[in-house]
Design a protein around this motif. Sequence first.
Motif, PDB file in Angstrom:
ATOM      1  N   SER A 194       0.838  -1.201   0.000  1.00 17.78           N
ATOM      2  CA  SER A 194       0.000   0.000   0.000  1.00 17.78           C
ATOM      3  C   SER A 194       0.876   1.255   0.000  1.00 17.78           C
ATOM      4  N   ARG A 196       1.582   5.099   1.399  1.00 19.98           N
ATOM      5  CA  ARG A 196       1.350   5.902   2.590  1.00 19.98           C
ATOM      6  C   ARG A 196       1.930   7.303   2.400  1.00 19.98           C
ATOM      7  N   TYR A 257      -4.628   2.411  -1.159  1.00 27.30           N
ATOM      8  CA  TYR A 257      -4.457   3.463  -0.148  1.00 27.30           C
ATOM      9  C   TYR A 257      -4.030   2.837   1.173  1.00 27.30           C
ATOM     10  N   GLY A 258      -2.889   3.294   1.708  1.00 28.08           N
ATOM     11  CA  GLY A 258      -2.382   2.707   2.946  1.00 28.08           C
ATOM     12  C   GLY A 258      -2.598   3.551   4.177  1.00 28.08           C
ATOM     13  N   GLY A 259      -2.947   4.821   4.013  1.00 30.75           N
ATOM     14  CA  GLY A 259      -3.163   5.693   5.166  1.00 30.75           C
ATOM     15  C   GLY A 259      -2.036   6.693   5.353  1.00 30.75           C
ATOM     16  N   ASP A 261       1.148   8.476   7.693  1.00 35.21           N
ATOM     17  CA  ASP A 261       2.188   8.384   8.717  1.00 35.21           C
ATOM     18  C   ASP A 261       2.264   9.739   9.408  1.00 35.21           C
TER      19      ASP A 261
END
Length: 332
Positions: A194, A196, A257-259, A261
């Motif tokens: 994913s 980020r 989509y990984g989000g 950090d």
Amino acid sequence: MTKLLVILGITGNQGGSVATFFLQKPEWKVRGIARNEKSEACLTWAKKGVEIAQADFNDPATLKDVFAGATAIFVNTNFWDPFYNPAIQSLLAPGQTINDYCFQKEVQQMKNIADVAAKVDGLERLIVSGLCDASKWSNGKYKWVYHFDSKANGIDYLKETYPGLSKKMSVIHMGPYMSNWKGNLRLRKAEDGSIRLVIIKGTQNSLRPQIDINRDTGSLVHAALEAEPGKNIVGTAANLTWPDQFKTWCDMMGLPYGGLDEMSLEEYSKLVPVPGLGREIGEMWLFMDEFGYTGGEENVVLPEDLGVPCLLTSWEDYIRLEDWTDVLAKLK
């Protein structure tokens, strides 16, 4: 009767967009101002029909002739120009940061421009690419958003010193550039495949104005000239949170989509290799989250509030129109 628009900074992103837009308007003649009229970029603009003139914002004596006959002037000073110039380091006073140097330089440039523009016969309008005073509106909490404060301080000088010129002025608070997504943001591929994005902790839910600076500055300046003066116009086509904007980009790129950090300001400052830049940008995001993009400025309006046409590029259209090959290659 033909009107004359003088563009300060013809070779920059904003100036170039304004020139492109107004070259399509037969009622306007365009004069572009640059430090080197013989540069390749200036010669290209001259072939397109722009009258090129040479001047130095640091030397007000060079501005008098290039402003002569102007119906309107578009002002965009460049805070970042000295920031990335290694030679400037030797000019810093003891203990002075490059951020403060750029601040002082830009404020003085705006003063020089105001001093000359106030004496231009027949000048009807002044459009300034500006930003709010982050230090002022945060009551000193955010003192490192120098590239906001320098433009605001220069505009304050103009208002206080030349009230007549101030009545002819509107300020466009240009939102963060959509083009930042093509290299100035920190994207990474996680172990699960994913994608980020790094942001400052606590800013994920704030709405952030976004603008396609290359395509849309001209439209914004034209709308500002068509509307009554005295406005603080937010240069934005979309107000988006980090997650919403990032999810849209990932979806349209066909990426998972990984989000986000989230990092503290201190962590982010250490992550950015250019001295002073991490804190400058980090405090900007924190200021925007807490106080809004324009702080406590009066007479703030969006482009759609001006009552005149102002066609802008949506985030989705920007993604479709751009070539993302280089960005995607770094995520493999």
